[in-house]
Design a protein around this motif. Structure first.
Motif, PDB file in Angstrom:
ATOM      1  N   ASP A 149     -10.799 -13.611 -18.628  1.00  0.00           N
ATOM      2  CA  ASP A 149     -11.186 -15.020 -18.502  1.00  0.00           C
ATOM      3  C   ASP A 149     -10.016 -15.901 -18.068  1.00  0.00           C
ATOM      4  N   ILE A 150      -8.860 -15.717 -18.738  1.00  0.00           N
ATOM      5  CA  ILE A 150      -7.719 -16.598 -18.471  1.00  0.00           C
ATOM      6  C   ILE A 150      -6.436 -15.773 -18.451  1.00  0.00           C
ATOM      7  N   LEU A 151      -5.560 -16.067 -17.509  1.00  0.00           N
ATOM      8  CA  LEU A 151      -4.210 -15.495 -17.479  1.00  0.00           C
ATOM      9  C   LEU A 151      -3.218 -16.640 -17.600  1.00  0.00           C
ATOM     10  N   LEU A 152      -2.320 -16.554 -18.580  1.00  0.00           N
ATOM     11  CA  LEU A 152      -1.281 -17.566 -18.795  1.00  0.00           C
ATOM     12  C   LEU A 152       0.068 -16.997 -18.366  1.00  0.00           C
ATOM     13  N   THR A 153       0.727 -17.652 -17.415  1.00  0.00           N
ATOM     14  CA  THR A 153       2.088 -17.267 -17.026  1.00  0.00           C
ATOM     15  C   THR A 153       2.900 -18.527 -16.815  1.00  0.00           C
ATOM     16  N   PHE A 154       4.189 -18.426 -17.015  1.00  0.00           N
ATOM     17  CA  PHE A 154       5.068 -19.572 -16.772  1.00  0.00           C
ATOM     18  C   PHE A 154       5.299 -19.756 -15.263  1.00  0.00           C
ATOM     19  N   PRO A 155       5.817 -18.744 -14.531  1.00  0.00           N
ATOM     20  CA  PRO A 155       5.992 -18.914 -13.082  1.00  0.00           C
ATOM     21  C   PRO A 155       4.667 -18.825 -12.328  1.00  0.00           C
ATOM     22  N   TRP A 156       4.654 -19.370 -11.122  1.00  0.00           N
ATOM     23  CA  TRP A 156       3.539 -19.197 -10.202  1.00  0.00           C
ATOM     24  C   TRP A 156       3.647 -17.800  -9.573  1.00  0.00           C
ATOM     25  N   PRO A 157       2.523 -17.244  -9.119  1.00  0.00           N
ATOM     26  CA  PRO A 157       2.598 -15.986  -8.367  1.00  0.00           C
ATOM     27  C   PRO A 157       3.079 -16.239  -6.939  1.00  0.00           C
ATOM     28  N   GLU A 158       3.817 -15.311  -6.391  1.00  0.00           N
ATOM     29  CA  GLU A 158       4.310 -15.462  -5.023  1.00  0.00           C
ATOM     30  C   GLU A 158       3.137 -15.475  -4.032  1.00  0.00           C
ATOM     31  N   GLY A 159       3.157 -16.428  -3.104  1.00  0.00           N
ATOM     32  CA  GLY A 159       2.146 -16.500  -2.046  1.00  0.00           C
ATOM     33  C   GLY A 159       0.877 -17.220  -2.425  1.00  0.00           C
ATOM     34  N   ILE A 160       0.815 -17.832  -3.609  1.00  0.00           N
ATOM     35  CA  ILE A 160      -0.438 -18.410  -4.092  1.00  0.00           C
ATOM     36  C   ILE A 160      -0.968 -19.529  -3.191  1.00  0.00           C
ATOM     37  N   LEU A 177       5.736  -9.942  -9.164  1.00  0.00           N
ATOM     38  CA  LEU A 177       5.118  -9.172 -10.246  1.00  0.00           C
ATOM     39  C   LEU A 177       3.873  -9.868 -10.790  1.00  0.00           C
ATOM     40  N   ILE A 178       3.908 -11.194 -10.847  1.00  0.00           N
ATOM     41  CA  ILE A 178       2.726 -11.927 -11.324  1.00  0.00           C
ATOM     42  C   ILE A 178       1.606 -11.860 -10.296  1.00  0.00           C
ATOM     43  N   ALA A 179       1.955 -11.889  -9.002  1.00  0.00           N
ATOM     44  CA  ALA A 179       0.930 -11.726  -7.957  1.00  0.00           C
ATOM     45  C   ALA A 179       0.251 -10.363  -8.105  1.00  0.00           C
ATOM     46  N   TRP A 180       1.045  -9.320  -8.369  1.00  0.00           N
ATOM     47  CA  TRP A 180       0.494  -7.976  -8.568  1.00  0.00           C
ATOM     48  C   TRP A 180      -0.411  -7.954  -9.800  1.00  0.00           C
ATOM     49  N   LEU A 181       0.038  -8.548 -10.896  1.00  0.00           N
ATOM     50  CA  LEU A 181      -0.739  -8.559 -12.135  1.00  0.00           C
ATOM     51  C   LEU A 181      -2.066  -9.283 -11.942  1.00  0.00           C
ATOM     52  N   ALA A 182      -2.013 -10.461 -11.312  1.00  0.00           N
ATOM     53  CA  ALA A 182      -3.234 -11.242 -11.098  1.00  0.00           C
ATOM     54  C   ALA A 182      -4.241 -10.470 -10.250  1.00  0.00           C
ATOM     55  N   THR A 183      -3.744  -9.736  -9.258  1.00  0.00           N
ATOM     56  CA  THR A 183      -4.623  -8.949  -8.392  1.00  0.00           C
ATOM     57  C   THR A 183      -5.348  -7.868  -9.181  1.00  0.00           C
ATOM     58  N   HIS A 184      -4.662  -7.259 -10.132  1.00  0.00           N
ATOM     59  CA  HIS A 184      -5.241  -6.117 -10.851  1.00  0.00           C
ATOM     60  C   HIS A 184      -6.104  -6.519 -12.036  1.00  0.00           C
ATOM     61  N   ILE A 185      -5.808  -7.638 -12.691  1.00  0.00           N
ATOM     62  CA  ILE A 185      -6.628  -7.992 -13.865  1.00  0.00           C
ATOM     63  C   ILE A 185      -7.643  -9.086 -13.558  1.00  0.00           C
ATOM     64  N   LYS A 186      -7.615  -9.666 -12.357  1.00  0.00           N
ATOM     65  CA  LYS A 186      -8.657 -10.570 -11.846  1.00  0.00           C
ATOM     66  C   LYS A 186      -9.040 -11.677 -12.844  1.00  0.00           C
ATOM     67  N   PRO A 187      -8.134 -12.578 -13.157  1.00  0.00           N
ATOM     68  CA  PRO A 187      -8.501 -13.658 -14.082  1.00  0.00           C
ATOM     69  C   PRO A 187      -9.445 -14.654 -13.424  1.00  0.00           C
ATOM     70  N   ARG A 188     -10.386 -15.167 -14.180  1.00  0.00           N
ATOM     71  CA  ARG A 188     -11.228 -16.238 -13.628  1.00  0.00           C
ATOM     72  C   ARG A 188     -10.408 -17.526 -13.479  1.00  0.00           C
ATOM     73  N   TYR A 189      -9.469 -17.716 -14.411  1.00  0.00           N
ATOM     74  CA  TYR A 189      -8.543 -18.855 -14.335  1.00  0.00           C
ATOM     75  C   TYR A 189      -7.127 -18.349 -14.570  1.00  0.00           C
ATOM     76  N   HIS A 190      -6.242 -18.664 -13.663  1.00  0.00           N
ATOM     77  CA  HIS A 190      -4.824 -18.324 -13.793  1.00  0.00           C
ATOM     78  C   HIS A 190      -4.080 -19.649 -13.939  1.00  0.00           C
ATOM     79  N   VAL A 191      -3.399 -19.825 -15.063  1.00  0.00           N
ATOM     80  CA  VAL A 191      -2.775 -21.111 -15.376  1.00  0.00           C
ATOM     81  C   VAL A 191      -1.261 -20.943 -15.500  1.00  0.00           C
ATOM     82  N   SER A 192      -0.510 -21.807 -14.810  1.00  0.00           N
ATOM     83  CA  SER A 192       0.951 -21.756 -14.835  1.00  0.00           C
ATOM     84  C   SER A 192       1.521 -23.158 -15.016  1.00  0.00           C
ATOM     85  N   ALA A 193       2.828 -23.218 -15.143  1.00  0.00           N
ATOM     86  CA  ALA A 193       3.532 -24.506 -15.250  1.00  0.00           C
ATOM     87  C   ALA A 193       4.791 -24.407 -14.387  1.00  0.00           C
ATOM     88  N   MET A 194       5.937 -24.678 -14.934  1.00  0.00           N
ATOM     89  CA  MET A 194       7.270 -24.424 -14.388  1.00  0.00           C
ATOM     90  C   MET A 194       7.726 -25.384 -13.283  1.00  0.00           C
TER      91      MET A 194
END
Length: 521
Positions: A149-160, A177-194
């Motif tokens: 449902d949701i992925l929480l990361t501090f940095p943005w994924p590269e290329g977003i 690495l976050i771009a790779w993670l988001a691709t594989h776990i397919k969050p409906r919402y990916h939320v970052s800050a930073m």
């Protein structure tokens, strides 16, 4: 299906706890109650004295609050040593990395820190091992994984910001690495800050190893810090039903502002740092790579393609073939045989197949088709004794041998079938049509035409001519859906693997049950 979950998301708090919880309290009274407040970015700041009144109990945090953290050396001292630890009532530190599944079924994946390779300080940095660990936590025990449902990361994924026509002009520090993670776990919402700004990207469609599959879409949201001078958005509300309790057709529904994935195909690799493309190998691919290369070389010399001769001994479904799974056979006629489907949706998911090699239903000789009709009637009678009715379907696409699949559904579920086929077809961007009564498939689908065909219990025949790509599990996904069999985790046959001993025992059981209805009985 469970009730929707109301979730608040916030950016960097930087120790402004009184401001945060006062604002949340007001929103909660007006629009709540909210189930979660999820904080990304720097929760703690230079001065964290305002938290003391919440720790002492003089003030109450209005909504259960979960934080990730630390992203700076100076903040390490503010976090417990233990993951999943309560700092005070209604304030929990999720930990370094992982997957939090709420009692409602809501799945929240999280990753603390920033990327550094090699990561010399594991407290505030993450590396390849961390993202692989999260992926494994999400996919474990999920044979038909949809996403989180949701992925929480501090940095943005590269290329977003790729493919976003209105992308932010800011230069951000993206993480591969976050771009790779988001691709594989397919969050409906990916939320970052930073980055200190608010940015909401149009939804993008996740990539799939199999081009025939329709994946869910992801919305990326970057939140500004609380108390920012530019009055940028730092608080965001969601209202969503957990991913595993949402209809598949709702999850994959397209929006008008949707884009393709911003990430390169190389991120589909199982290794986060590998740049190699991931490849899909189809089950029915009969030609070896060496044979394909040799054929191309031979053809290039005379500008004419050599017609490939079909080797029946290598067909998975010709009954005389040494590679056929004979332990799954239930009944054998003169032209047709009946077998258990490998990785069936239900125990008695059956296949009706010609004994010798024929490509599809649309080109069956008359005598073979007549015996297939006899087997269809026998299967229908077999299902009828347990108040079930058959759905027959065939996918003449990426297959080598005619296979008419027979799946039983309870007779009370039959009225919803046509609507579900149409609805899921629309979600996959094609339209499936009902053929006129008494239509002949062989008149509609000429030799060489690729198609999907379904025959419903009321006699209705649904048909779609495949032009290019087609979701390989379409028929199974319709029948596995919530409104029909409600077994979404079995929509892909590869996720329903049984050992040969288990298959043999099941076939023995079904053979005995089917015997009174067999065409020779």
């Amino acid at each position: 299906m469970s009730d929707k979950q109301k979730v608040l998301l916030c950016g960097d708090v930087e120790g402004n706890f009184k401001f945060l919880f006062s604002k949340v309290n007001a929103i909660n009274k007006k629009s709540g109650p909210f189930d979660f407040l999820l904080c990304v970015g720097n929760f703690f700041g230079e001065d964290n004295s305002e938290l003391e009144q919440y720790k002492s109990g003089r003030k109450t945090i209005p909504v259960p609050t979960y934080i990730i953290g630390p992203n700076r050396e100076s903040d390490v001292k503010n976090y417990p040593d233990e993951d999943g630890c309560e700092i005070c009532q209604n304030l929990t530190y999720l930990g370094k990395r992982g997957l939090y599944t709420a009692s409602s079924g809501l799945k929240i994946a999280y990753l603390s820190g920033v990327e550094k390779i090699p990561a010399d300080n594991k407290t505030i940095y993450f590396d390849e091992h961390d993202v692989v660990s999260i992926k494994n936590s999400c996919l474990k025990g999920q044979p038909s994984f949809r996403g989180v449902d949701i992925l929480l990361t501090f940095p943005w994924p590269e290329g977003i910001t790729n493919f976003d026509a209105n992308k932010s002009e800011c230069k951000y520090e993206g993480s591969k690495l976050i771009a790779w993670l988001a691709t594989h776990i397919k969050p409906r919402y990916h939320v970052s800050a930073m980055e200190g700004i608010y940015y909401e990207r149009p939804p993008y469609r996740n990539q799939s190893q199999d081009d025939g599959n329709m994946e869910i879409a992801t919305r990326f949201i970057a939140l500004a810090p609380a108390l920012n001078n530019q009055k940028m958005k730092w608080l965001y509300a969601l209202n969503l039903t957990p991913v595993d309790r949402t209809r598949l057709s709702d999850l994959i529904m397209k929006t008008t502002d949707e884009t393709q994935s911003p990430y390169p195909k190389s991120v589909l690799s199982d290794e986060p740092t590998s740049q190699k493309q991931a490849h899909t190998q189809y089950f029915y691919d009969m030609d070896s790579k060496d044979n394909s290369k040799r054929s191309r070389h031979q053809n290039s010399s005379h500008n004419k393609k050599t017609k490939m001769e079909f080797d029946q001994s290598k067909c998975w479904f010709c009954l005389s073939s040494p590679v056929v799974s004979k332990h799954l056979v239930i009944s054998v006629g003169t032209e047709i045989y009946l077998a258990l489907a490998k990785g069936g949706l239900v125990e008695d998911h059956l296949l009706i197949l010609p004994i010798t090699h024929h490509q599809s239903l649309s080109i069956l000789p008359k005598n073979v088709k007549e015996e297939m009709d006899l087997y269809k009637k026998a299967v229908a009678k077999y299902y009828e004794h347990t108040d079930r009715v058959p759905v027959f379907f065939e996918r003449n696409f990426k297959t080598s041998h005619c296979q008419l699949q027979a799946v039983p559904v309870h007779k009370n579920q039959a009225p919803a079938l046509k609507e579900m086929f149409e609805e899921l077809a629309e979600c996959n961007n094609f339209k499936i049509s009902e053929l006129p009564p008494h239509s002949d498939l062989q008149q509609v689908a000429k030799p060489g035409v690729l198609y999907f065909y379904a025959e419903l219990p009321d006699g209705a025949i649904l048909y779609y001519r495949i032009k290019k790509d087609f979701p390989l599990q379409f028929g199974r996904e319709v029948l596995a859906s919530d409104r029909i069999l409600d077994i979404n985790d079995r929509s892909d046959w590869k996720d329903c693997h049984m050992s040969q001993d288990e298959e043999t025992e099941l076939a023995k059981k079904i053979r005995k049950q089917f015997a009174p209805f067999d065409i020779d009985t």
